[in-house]
Write a protein that holds these residues in place. Structure first.
Motif, PDB file in Angstrom:
ATOM      1  N   LEU A 138      48.992 -18.777  18.172  1.00  0.00           N
ATOM      2  CA  LEU A 138      48.276 -18.177  17.054  1.00  0.00           C
ATOM      3  C   LEU A 138      47.678 -16.862  17.528  1.00  0.00           C
ATOM      4  O   LEU A 138      46.842 -16.844  18.427  1.00  0.00           O
ATOM      5  CB  LEU A 138      47.179 -19.103  16.543  1.00  0.00           C
ATOM      6  CG  LEU A 138      46.471 -18.613  15.287  1.00  0.00           C
ATOM      7  CD1 LEU A 138      46.128 -19.783  14.383  1.00  0.00           C
ATOM      8  CD2 LEU A 138      45.250 -17.802  15.594  1.00  0.00           C
ATOM      9  N   THR A 139      48.138 -15.768  16.945  1.00  0.00           N
ATOM     10  CA  THR A 139      47.636 -14.448  17.306  1.00  0.00           C
ATOM     11  C   THR A 139      46.732 -13.961  16.186  1.00  0.00           C
ATOM     12  O   THR A 139      47.113 -13.977  15.014  1.00  0.00           O
ATOM     13  CB  THR A 139      48.805 -13.462  17.504  1.00  0.00           C
ATOM     14  OG1 THR A 139      49.717 -14.016  18.459  1.00  0.00           O
ATOM     15  CG2 THR A 139      48.306 -12.117  18.012  1.00  0.00           C
TER      16      THR A 139
ATOM     17  N   GLN B  27      40.892 -10.877  16.367  1.00  0.00           N
ATOM     18  CA  GLN B  27      39.722 -11.106  17.207  1.00  0.00           C
ATOM     19  C   GLN B  27      39.804 -12.502  17.805  1.00  0.00           C
ATOM     20  O   GLN B  27      40.491 -13.365  17.253  1.00  0.00           O
ATOM     21  CB  GLN B  27      38.440 -10.985  16.378  1.00  0.00           C
ATOM     22  CG  GLN B  27      38.239  -9.609  15.784  1.00  0.00           C
ATOM     23  CD  GLN B  27      36.974  -9.555  14.944  1.00  0.00           C
ATOM     24  OE1 GLN B  27      36.161 -10.471  14.945  1.00  0.00           O
ATOM     25  NE2 GLN B  27      36.804  -8.465  14.220  1.00  0.00           N
ATOM     26  N   PRO B  28      39.104 -12.740  18.907  1.00  0.00           N
ATOM     27  CA  PRO B  28      39.122 -14.088  19.485  1.00  0.00           C
ATOM     28  C   PRO B  28      38.607 -15.118  18.466  1.00  0.00           C
ATOM     29  O   PRO B  28      37.695 -14.851  17.689  1.00  0.00           O
ATOM     30  CB  PRO B  28      38.156 -13.987  20.667  1.00  0.00           C
ATOM     31  CG  PRO B  28      38.087 -12.531  20.988  1.00  0.00           C
ATOM     32  CD  PRO B  28      38.293 -11.806  19.686  1.00  0.00           C
ATOM     33  N   LEU B  29      39.220 -16.291  18.480  1.00  0.00           N
ATOM     34  CA  LEU B  29      38.801 -17.363  17.583  1.00  0.00           C
ATOM     35  C   LEU B  29      37.511 -17.994  18.088  1.00  0.00           C
ATOM     36  O   LEU B  29      37.329 -18.179  19.295  1.00  0.00           O
ATOM     37  CB  LEU B  29      39.873 -18.452  17.516  1.00  0.00           C
ATOM     38  CG  LEU B  29      41.247 -18.078  16.975  1.00  0.00           C
ATOM     39  CD1 LEU B  29      42.189 -19.272  17.081  1.00  0.00           C
ATOM     40  CD2 LEU B  29      41.155 -17.582  15.547  1.00  0.00           C
ATOM     41  N   THR B  30      36.648 -18.336  17.145  1.00  0.00           N
ATOM     42  CA  THR B  30      35.479 -19.129  17.515  1.00  0.00           C
ATOM     43  C   THR B  30      35.969 -20.559  17.766  1.00  0.00           C
ATOM     44  O   THR B  30      37.094 -20.915  17.389  1.00  0.00           O
ATOM     45  CB  THR B  30      34.422 -19.129  16.394  1.00  0.00           C
ATOM     46  OG1 THR B  30      34.977 -19.797  15.247  1.00  0.00           O
ATOM     47  CG2 THR B  30      33.984 -17.714  16.030  1.00  0.00           C
ATOM     48  N   ASP B  31      35.129 -21.379  18.344  1.00  0.00           N
ATOM     49  CA  ASP B  31      35.506 -22.783  18.563  1.00  0.00           C
ATOM     50  C   ASP B  31      35.831 -23.465  17.240  1.00  0.00           C
ATOM     51  O   ASP B  31      36.793 -24.235  17.137  1.00  0.00           O
ATOM     52  CB  ASP B  31      34.391 -23.540  19.287  1.00  0.00           C
ATOM     53  CG  ASP B  31      34.234 -23.122  20.741  1.00  0.00           C
ATOM     54  OD1 ASP B  31      35.171 -22.495  21.282  1.00  0.00           O
ATOM     55  OD2 ASP B  31      33.176 -23.414  21.330  1.00  0.00           O
ATOM     56  N   ASP B  32      35.034 -23.170  16.210  1.00  0.00           N
ATOM     57  CA  ASP B  32      35.262 -23.769  14.895  1.00  0.00           C
ATOM     58  C   ASP B  32      36.598 -23.309  14.304  1.00  0.00           C
ATOM     59  O   ASP B  32      37.358 -24.112  13.774  1.00  0.00           O
ATOM     60  CB  ASP B  32      34.106 -23.406  13.952  1.00  0.00           C
ATOM     61  CG  ASP B  32      34.242 -24.075  12.600  1.00  0.00           C
ATOM     62  OD1 ASP B  32      34.401 -25.320  12.570  1.00  0.00           O
ATOM     63  OD2 ASP B  32      34.204 -23.355  11.575  1.00  0.00           O
ATOM     64  N   GLN B  33      36.896 -22.018  14.401  1.00  0.00           N
ATOM     65  CA  GLN B  33      38.171 -21.498  13.885  1.00  0.00           C
ATOM     66  C   GLN B  33      39.352 -22.101  14.642  1.00  0.00           C
ATOM     67  O   GLN B  33      40.373 -22.440  14.046  1.00  0.00           O
ATOM     68  CB  GLN B  33      38.206 -19.971  14.003  1.00  0.00           C
ATOM     69  CG  GLN B  33      37.283 -19.264  13.053  1.00  0.00           C
ATOM     70  CD  GLN B  33      37.169 -17.779  13.373  1.00  0.00           C
ATOM     71  OE1 GLN B  33      37.217 -17.372  14.537  1.00  0.00           O
ATOM     72  NE2 GLN B  33      37.010 -16.966  12.334  1.00  0.00           N
TER      73      GLN B  33
ATOM     74  N   VAL C 233      45.119 -12.592  21.211  1.00  0.00           N
ATOM     75  CA  VAL C 233      44.393 -11.573  20.454  1.00  0.00           C
ATOM     76  C   VAL C 233      45.215 -10.293  20.439  1.00  0.00           C
ATOM     77  O   VAL C 233      45.720  -9.851  21.472  1.00  0.00           O
ATOM     78  CB  VAL C 233      43.002 -11.310  21.078  1.00  0.00           C
ATOM     79  CG1 VAL C 233      42.292 -10.168  20.354  1.00  0.00           C
ATOM     80  CG2 VAL C 233      42.151 -12.575  21.052  1.00  0.00           C
ATOM     81  N   ASP C 234      45.361  -9.727  19.242  1.00  0.00           N
ATOM     82  CA  ASP C 234      46.033  -8.441  19.064  1.00  0.00           C
ATOM     83  C   ASP C 234      45.270  -7.679  17.989  1.00  0.00           C
ATOM     84  O   ASP C 234      45.451  -7.922  16.797  1.00  0.00           O
ATOM     85  CB  ASP C 234      47.492  -8.639  18.644  1.00  0.00           C
ATOM     86  CG  ASP C 234      48.248  -7.333  18.496  1.00  0.00           C
ATOM     87  OD1 ASP C 234      47.618  -6.241  18.595  1.00  0.00           O
ATOM     88  OD2 ASP C 234      49.463  -7.387  18.271  1.00  0.00           O
TER      89      ASP C 234
ATOM     90  N   ALA D  68      46.395 -13.645  10.573  1.00  0.00           N
ATOM     91  CA  ALA D  68      46.932 -14.250  11.784  1.00  0.00           C
ATOM     92  C   ALA D  68      48.455 -14.296  11.741  1.00  0.00           C
ATOM     93  O   ALA D  68      49.060 -14.206  10.677  1.00  0.00           O
ATOM     94  CB  ALA D  68      46.387 -15.666  11.944  1.00  0.00           C
ATOM     95  N   VAL D  69      49.026 -14.453  12.931  1.00  0.00           N
ATOM     96  CA  VAL D  69      50.461 -14.669  13.084  1.00  0.00           C
ATOM     97  C   VAL D  69      50.606 -15.959  13.884  1.00  0.00           C
ATOM     98  O   VAL D  69      49.998 -16.105  14.945  1.00  0.00           O
ATOM     99  CB  VAL D  69      51.147 -13.500  13.824  1.00  0.00           C
ATOM    100  CG1 VAL D  69      52.617 -13.801  14.053  1.00  0.00           C
ATOM    101  CG2 VAL D  69      50.959 -12.199  13.061  1.00  0.00           C
TER     102      VAL D  69
END
Length: 183
Positions: A123-124, A127-133, A155-156, A163-164
């Motif tokens: 999953l790109t 921004q960095p994913l939070t723990d919840d995301q 992250v891109d 997202a991709v």
């Protein structure tokens, strides 16, 4: 699996295939109920060998012979790790392939996941994913794919948003960048 350390290295496809052969051979030597512990042990040995960078560099450069590397590793690992792990590391050293150990560990984890019916997904996001995301993405993918998911976040910032997701060679692109291109 509680952890899924990353052992990703950019290597040629041949190195990946060789690492997969070693990993599958190691997995074949392990009882199913011991496979997870074997994976953790392999991760630990990989980290320990990686911490001794001059050793690996010396072997790669030919300063330390394959035989010396194998004998040294055999002495260090004897009685400290399980025989299948010791034999795998010894075989890698004997054949001048010790630098493949992180790839073997990664392929071992991948084989364990496949054996457990897990699906790998990348999953790109911008921004960095939070723990919840991260958890919500795993839950949604698990539901959609009807299988447990091993999620590898990337992250891109060029994605802008959205997202991709890549699963089994198929890309699902809901990024803002792609939506803007379609306009």
């Amino acid at each position: 699996m509680t952890t899924n350390p990353q052992h990703e290295t950019v290597m040629d496809p041949t190195a990946q295939r060789v690492a997969e052969v070693y990993a599958r051979a190691l997995l074949a030597c392990v009882a199913p109920d011991e496979a997870e512990a074997m994976g953790e042990e392999l991760d630990g040995v990989t980290a320990a060998v990686g911490e001794v960078a001059p050793f690996g560099s010396g072997v790669a450069a030919g300063v330390i012979s394959r035989n010396t590397a194998r004998e040294t590793l055999d002495r260090v690992l004897a009685g400290r790790v399980s025989p299948p792990i010791a034999a795998t590391v010894s075989a890698l050293a004997r054949r001048g392939r010790l630098m493949l150990l992180p790839l073997v560990a990664g392929q071992f984890r991948k084989a364990l996941d496949q054996q457990a019916g897990k699906v790998e997904a990348i999953l790109t996001s911008a921004q960095p994913l939070t723990d919840d995301q991260h958890q919500r993405a795993m839950d949604r993918l698990t539901e959609t794919l009807d299988a447990p998911v091993v999620l590898h976040p990337r992250v891109d910032p060029r994605l802008i948003g959205g997202a991709v997701v890549e699963v089994d060679g198929v890309t699902y692109d809901s990024s803002v960048r792609t939506q803007l291109r379609r306009m």
